[in-house]
Design a protein around this motif. Structure first.
Motif: not given
Length: 183
Positions: A1-22
């Protein structure tokens, strides 16, 4: 399972500040409504304390699943003990923590609740992440995938005597196959 999770988490992602504020307001409101009497923080302090964690949680959720949408209730561990439900590919509960420095550092008192949650098997993996703030967005980067059952084994007191902090020895844990280093 850790390898599957690793595959999904190998990138950075951009988050809109409005989403975070809400999300920060929603989560902070839930904490305030269920605040224990011994919690002496002001409402403003609760929102401030919640912000960094929310940024990382939203980023990890965007990469591998969905956020825990349960209303916070300190009497019900499942409402606060994990942050992200991973995608159907992995099906794991993930606790997300902010990882600002080279090492995942923390004050021992600040992780007492997390240790209790580990003892109750409340989540399947611990993921650390950091972020960079830009004008209109955050860039979230996952750092470590930690096996919670061995978390305490790899915790060490900081060599800086005055700091009062501890750190997670991800190098040794990685060598022992108890942690995956992502970045």
């Amino acid at each position: 399972m850790k390898d599957q999770l690793k595959e999904l988490l190998q990138h950075s992602v951009i988050i809109d500040k409005g989403v975070v504020a809400r999300r920060t307001k929603w989560m902070g409101d839930g904490i305030i409504l269920n605040k224990k009497p011994e919690d002496t923080r002001t409402n403003e302090k609760i929102y401030i304390d919640t912000l960094s964690g929310v940024i990382c949680e939203v980023g990890v959720a965007m990469l591998c699943g969905s956020l825990n949408e349960q209303v916070f209730d300190h009497k019900t561990r499942d409402t606060y003990a994990w942050d992200v439900w991973s995608s159907l590919k992995c099906k794991n509960r993930i606790e997300v923590k902010l990882h600002k420095e080279e090492w995942y550092t923390f004050y021992p008192n600040k992780v007492k609740t997390m240790i209790k949650n580990i003892e109750h098997h409340a989540f399947d993996y611990l993921v650390t992440a950091n972020y960079i703030e830009e004008n209109d967005y955050y860039v979230v980067t996952p750092r470590l995938i930690i096996e919670p059952s061995t978390f305490r084994k790899y915790c060490k007191r900081s060599q800086f005597a005055n700091s009062g902090t501890s750190y997670y020895d991800h190098n040794t844990a990685s060598y022992d196959n108890q942690c995956i280093k992502l970045f």
